[in-house]
Design a protein around this motif. Structure first.
Motif, PDB file in Angstrom:
ATOM      1  N   ILE A  97      34.065 104.616 -18.169  1.00 50.28           N
ATOM      2  CA  ILE A  97      33.700 103.243 -17.808  1.00 50.28           C
ATOM      3  C   ILE A  97      34.601 102.725 -16.690  1.00 50.28           C
ATOM      4  CG2 ILE A  97      33.636 100.861 -18.643  1.00 50.28           C
ATOM      5  CD1 ILE A  97      32.845 101.980 -21.385  1.00 50.28           C
ATOM      6  N   TYR A  98      35.884 102.986 -16.799  1.00 48.73           N
ATOM      7  CA  TYR A  98      36.838 102.510 -15.794  1.00 48.73           C
ATOM      8  C   TYR A  98      36.464 103.028 -14.401  1.00 48.73           C
ATOM      9  CZ  TYR A  98      41.291 101.525 -13.502  1.00 48.73           C
ATOM     10  OH  TYR A  98      42.260 101.054 -12.638  1.00 48.73           O
ATOM     11  N   HIS A  99      36.071 104.304 -14.321  1.00 48.43           N
ATOM     12  CA  HIS A  99      35.763 104.913 -13.023  1.00 48.43           C
ATOM     13  C   HIS A  99      34.284 104.848 -12.670  1.00 48.43           C
ATOM     14  CE1 HIS A  99      39.827 106.378 -12.512  1.00 48.43           C
ATOM     15  NE2 HIS A  99      39.795 106.928 -13.708  1.00 48.43           N
ATOM     16  N   GLY A 100      33.451 104.307 -13.556  1.00 45.64           N
ATOM     17  CA  GLY A 100      32.038 104.149 -13.251  1.00 45.64           C
ATOM     18  C   GLY A 100      31.258 105.444 -13.200  1.00 45.64           C
ATOM     19  N   VAL A 101      31.517 106.353 -14.155  1.00 44.96           N
ATOM     20  CA  VAL A 101      30.839 107.652 -14.168  1.00 44.96           C
ATOM     21  C   VAL A 101      29.897 107.709 -15.361  1.00 44.96           C
ATOM     22  CG1 VAL A 101      31.151 110.153 -14.305  1.00 44.96           C
ATOM     23  CG2 VAL A 101      32.831 108.743 -13.089  1.00 44.96           C
ATOM     24  N   PRO A 102      28.594 107.960 -15.162  1.00 42.30           N
ATOM     25  CA  PRO A 102      27.648 108.086 -16.281  1.00 42.30           C
ATOM     26  C   PRO A 102      28.022 109.239 -17.200  1.00 42.30           C
ATOM     27  CG  PRO A 102      26.499 107.881 -14.180  1.00 42.30           C
ATOM     28  CD  PRO A 102      27.939 108.092 -13.855  1.00 42.30           C
ATOM     29  N   VAL A 103      27.495 109.198 -18.421  1.00 38.29           N
ATOM     30  CA  VAL A 103      27.946 110.114 -19.463  1.00 38.29           C
ATOM     31  C   VAL A 103      26.775 110.863 -20.096  1.00 38.29           C
ATOM     32  CG1 VAL A 103      29.107 110.260 -21.696  1.00 38.29           C
ATOM     33  CG2 VAL A 103      29.940 108.657 -19.977  1.00 38.29           C
ATOM     34  N   LEU A 104      26.998 112.143 -20.331  1.00 37.40           N
ATOM     35  CA  LEU A 104      26.104 112.938 -21.183  1.00 37.40           C
ATOM     36  C   LEU A 104      26.902 113.312 -22.423  1.00 37.40           C
ATOM     37  CD1 LEU A 104      23.573 114.501 -21.900  1.00 37.40           C
ATOM     38  CD2 LEU A 104      24.402 116.404 -20.508  1.00 37.40           C
ATOM     39  N   GLY A 105      26.460 112.832 -23.589  1.00 37.17           N
ATOM     40  CA  GLY A 105      27.235 113.017 -24.804  1.00 37.17           C
ATOM     41  C   GLY A 105      26.669 114.083 -25.727  1.00 37.17           C
ATOM     42  N   ILE A 106      27.575 114.870 -26.295  1.00 37.25           N
ATOM     43  CA  ILE A 106      27.230 115.825 -27.354  1.00 37.25           C
ATOM     44  C   ILE A 106      28.118 115.471 -28.546  1.00 37.25           C
ATOM     45  CG2 ILE A 106      26.893 118.255 -27.939  1.00 37.25           C
ATOM     46  CD1 ILE A 106      27.061 118.930 -24.997  1.00 37.25           C
ATOM     47  N   ARG A 161      25.842 103.443 -28.517  1.00 34.46           N
ATOM     48  CA  ARG A 161      26.134 102.181 -27.828  1.00 34.46           C
ATOM     49  C   ARG A 161      26.070 102.357 -26.308  1.00 34.46           C
ATOM     50  NH1 ARG A 161      28.695  98.420 -31.327  1.00 34.46           N
ATOM     51  NH2 ARG A 161      29.044  99.295 -33.407  1.00 34.46           N
ATOM     52  N   MET A 162      26.567 103.488 -25.824  1.00 34.84           N
ATOM     53  CA  MET A 162      26.516 103.750 -24.391  1.00 34.84           C
ATOM     54  C   MET A 162      25.075 103.938 -23.916  1.00 34.84           C
ATOM     55  SD  MET A 162      29.690 103.751 -23.247  1.00 34.84           S
ATOM     56  CE  MET A 162      29.796 104.772 -21.786  1.00 34.84           C
ATOM     57  N   ARG A 163      24.287 104.654 -24.708  1.00 35.62           N
ATOM     58  CA  ARG A 163      22.880 104.869 -24.338  1.00 35.62           C
ATOM     59  C   ARG A 163      22.099 103.554 -24.330  1.00 35.62           C
ATOM     60  NH1 ARG A 163      19.425 108.833 -28.086  1.00 35.62           N
ATOM     61  NH2 ARG A 163      19.859 107.125 -29.545  1.00 35.62           N
ATOM     62  N   ALA A 164      22.425 102.659 -25.275  1.00 40.33           N
ATOM     63  CA  ALA A 164      21.734 101.372 -25.332  1.00 40.33           C
ATOM     64  C   ALA A 164      21.979 100.538 -24.079  1.00 40.33           C
ATOM     65  CB  ALA A 164      22.182 100.605 -26.573  1.00 40.33           C
ATOM     66  N   ARG A 165      23.079 100.796 -23.388  1.00 43.70           N
ATOM     67  CA  ARG A 165      23.396 100.073 -22.159  1.00 43.70           C
ATOM     68  C   ARG A 165      22.912 100.811 -20.912  1.00 43.70           C
ATOM     69  NH1 ARG A 165      26.503  98.646 -26.097  1.00 43.70           N
ATOM     70  NH2 ARG A 165      27.500  96.594 -26.180  1.00 43.70           N
ATOM     71  N   GLY A 166      22.188 101.881 -21.123  1.00 47.65           N
ATOM     72  CA  GLY A 166      21.584 102.595 -20.000  1.00 47.65           C
ATOM     73  C   GLY A 166      22.551 103.364 -19.140  1.00 47.65           C
ATOM     74  N   VAL A 167      23.668 103.838 -19.742  1.00 56.33           N
ATOM     75  CA  VAL A 167      24.667 104.559 -18.951  1.00 56.33           C
ATOM     76  C   VAL A 167      24.886 105.982 -19.474  1.00 56.33           C
ATOM     77  CG1 VAL A 167      25.852 102.438 -18.325  1.00 56.33           C
ATOM     78  CG2 VAL A 167      26.595 103.702 -20.358  1.00 56.33           C
ATOM     79  N   ALA A 168      24.099 106.396 -20.464  1.00 53.52           N
ATOM     80  CA  ALA A 168      24.361 107.698 -21.074  1.00 53.52           C
ATOM     81  C   ALA A 168      23.089 108.295 -21.657  1.00 53.52           C
ATOM     82  CB  ALA A 168      25.419 107.576 -22.161  1.00 53.52           C
TER      83      ALA A 168
END
Length: 214
Positions: free
Chosen positions: A69-78, A90-97
């Motif tokens: 979040i600090y560096h503004g990089v989208p995330v793919l989570g496993i 929570r990250m996916r709900a905000r459209g960033v992951a």
């Protein structure tokens, strides 16, 4: 199982035009592409801060997500255990992951999730930059805040009024020894009552059996 998942991830990376830096410990996957560099350790925060970093693949730990979040990089989570899945939801709900289930991991789903995040027409990057701006919008920088509070403590000679009341507790209360002692005592009492009850029950059975034999 671990090698099979490594092979799946390596195959997905090999299909990408981008270069990949992968923290990997163990045997080199046979499907590894020329665009992927394996390292046993990497400076994660520094890499996330590089302007050419496009996506961060993570298990969803809190510290790593804060860095993203600090560096503004989208995330793919496993996500694997504990709070990781909740963090990623929570990250996916905000459209960033995007989330990929480790139990159903395959090349197609993993590659599709990666390409969705990397697609410039999608809003993952823009949404993460908005979160990053919110995260950075503070009255003062962290270093300035740390300097202020150190000087504050020095000015007020230790700032005793800010100390927690736990400093006044005796050691057995501070370490919750009294609470543990109560639980242990209750456990011993219950165990003793159970043991006595079992002995009484066995004696009653034996007496009943003897009376019937007589």
């Amino acid at each position: 199982m671990h090698r099979r998942r490594g092979k799946i991830i390596a195959s997905a990376f090999a299909s990408l035009p981008q270069k990949v830096v992968w923290r990997h410990v163990g045997k080199r996957p046979v499907s590894l592409g020329n665009n992927t560099m394996l390292v046993e350790w990497l400076p994660q925060n520094d890499i996330l801060g590089h302007p050419k970093t496009k996506v961060f693949i993570t298990h969803g730990g809190t510290n790593g997500l804060y860095e993203a979040i600090y560096h503004g990089v989208p995330v793919l989570g496993i996500p694997l255990i504990f709070d990781q899945y909740d963090n990623m939801v929570r990250m996916r709900a905000r459209g960033v992951a995007e989330i990929v289930e480790v139990t159903t991991l395959d090349v197609e789903s993993f590659t599709s999730a990666l390409k969705n995040i990397l697609n410039p027409e999608k809003a993952y990057k823009q949404n993460m930059l908005k979160l990053s701006q919110l995260h950075h919008d503070k009255p003062m920088k962290p270093l300035d805040s740390a300097v202020f509070w150190m000087e504050y403590v020095m000015r007020h000679k230790g700032a005793a009024h800010l100390r927690t009341e736990s400093y006044k507790l005796p050691w057995y209360a501070y370490y919750c020894v009294d609470v543990m002692a109560v639980f242990i005592a209750f456990g011993l009492i219950i165990t003793a009552l159970f043991w006595v009850s079992c002995r009484c029950f066995i004696r009653c059975l034996m007496r009943t059996k003897k009376s019937k034999q007589e």
